[in-house]
Design an enzyme around this catalytic site. Sequence first.
Site, short mmCIF file in Angstrom:
data_model
loop_
_atom_site.label_atom_id
_atom_site.label_comp_id
_atom_site.label_asym_id
_atom_site.label_seq_id
_atom_site.Cartn_x
_atom_site.Cartn_y
_atom_site.Cartn_z
CG HIS A 171 -1.67 1.20 1.55
ND1 HIS A 171 -3.13 1.30 1.32
CD2 HIS A 171 -1.36 2.44 1.95
CE1 HIS A 171 -3.42 2.62 1.51
NE2 HIS A 171 -2.44 3.24 2.10
CD GLU A 172 1.86 3.80 3.56
OE1 GLU A 172 2.27 4.68 3.11
OE2 GLU A 172 0.93 3.47 4.35
CG HIS B 17 0.49 6.22 -0.83
ND1 HIS B 17 -0.73 6.44 -1.41
CD2 HIS B 17 0.06 5.50 0.19
CE1 HIS B 17 -1.70 6.35 -0.54
NE2 HIS B 17 -1.25 5.56 0.54
#
Length: 306
Positions: free
Chosen positions: A140-141, A144
């Site tokens: 998820h990170e 980004h």
Amino acid sequence: MRSRFEGDRRLAVRMAVTMFLLGLLYVVFVGALVVLMKSWVLVVVVVAGVLGAQYWFSDRIAMFAMRGRVVEREEYPELHAVVDRLCALADMPKPVVAVSNMDMPNAFATGRNPDNAVVCVTTGLLRRLEPAELEGVLAHELSHVAHKDVAVITIASFLGVIAGLIVRFAFYSQMFGGGRRDQNTAVLFAAVMGVSAAVYAISFLLIRALSRYRELAADRAAAHLTGRPSALASALTKVSGDIARIPTKDLRTAQAFNAFYFTPATGKEPGIERFFSTHPSLEQRLEQLGQISTELGEPASPGRSG
């Protein structure tokens, strides 16, 4: 270099629209600063300097504020191994890996581009998550970083912060110096405060709208990259529940960085403030991951049913 993270055209459009609208706000905002400071040269120097500093040093600012430190492979071999695997899978540069000694389970990514990025996790997160759950959070990170929305949210946040400071400065300047000004000056200061307040409000709403969508986009990209949306859903459920049990006073410092976190540092079930949250609701995120799990034909998880 394009990563293998699932692209999101709607995210790209939202980022472009947000930056365009914020650019228009910058024009109005700088005009208010010129009126207030009576020197356009000084305004340009100050705004450019602060914006440049935030863009170039945002990773260091966030790391310092959240007590993060860079860790080498020898100290956290399992963490580095997960990041290595995900970066190879996504075909993207490996970011700097950092750890924050905080009990609050969370993670964040920062940096101006994929070649100058930091992914930081808290010790509280490492203690609570299973390997598959940690992989989902890190994916998820990393999404980004790959989508470049970290840089956009950093720049976008700058305008709201400065506008808020201008409102405060103009207010106190008027309060303590009002007796020495004529009526025209008082009206001018009121106008500056009004413009700055409007800029702050609009930028606040734009950032919230972009931030909520980018979290859903990161969840989608991470779920498709790892092929295990149920693991990410399990991590979301676990982290959100554990954060809710941490005393609010211990979360106050962290809440200033909610827009960057995997899940917001809120100590209670949100009420009306959910409309101004930087993240979509837990239910919305879990529903999306459940749909992806069905699409991928993933076996049902014993811990979480999506």
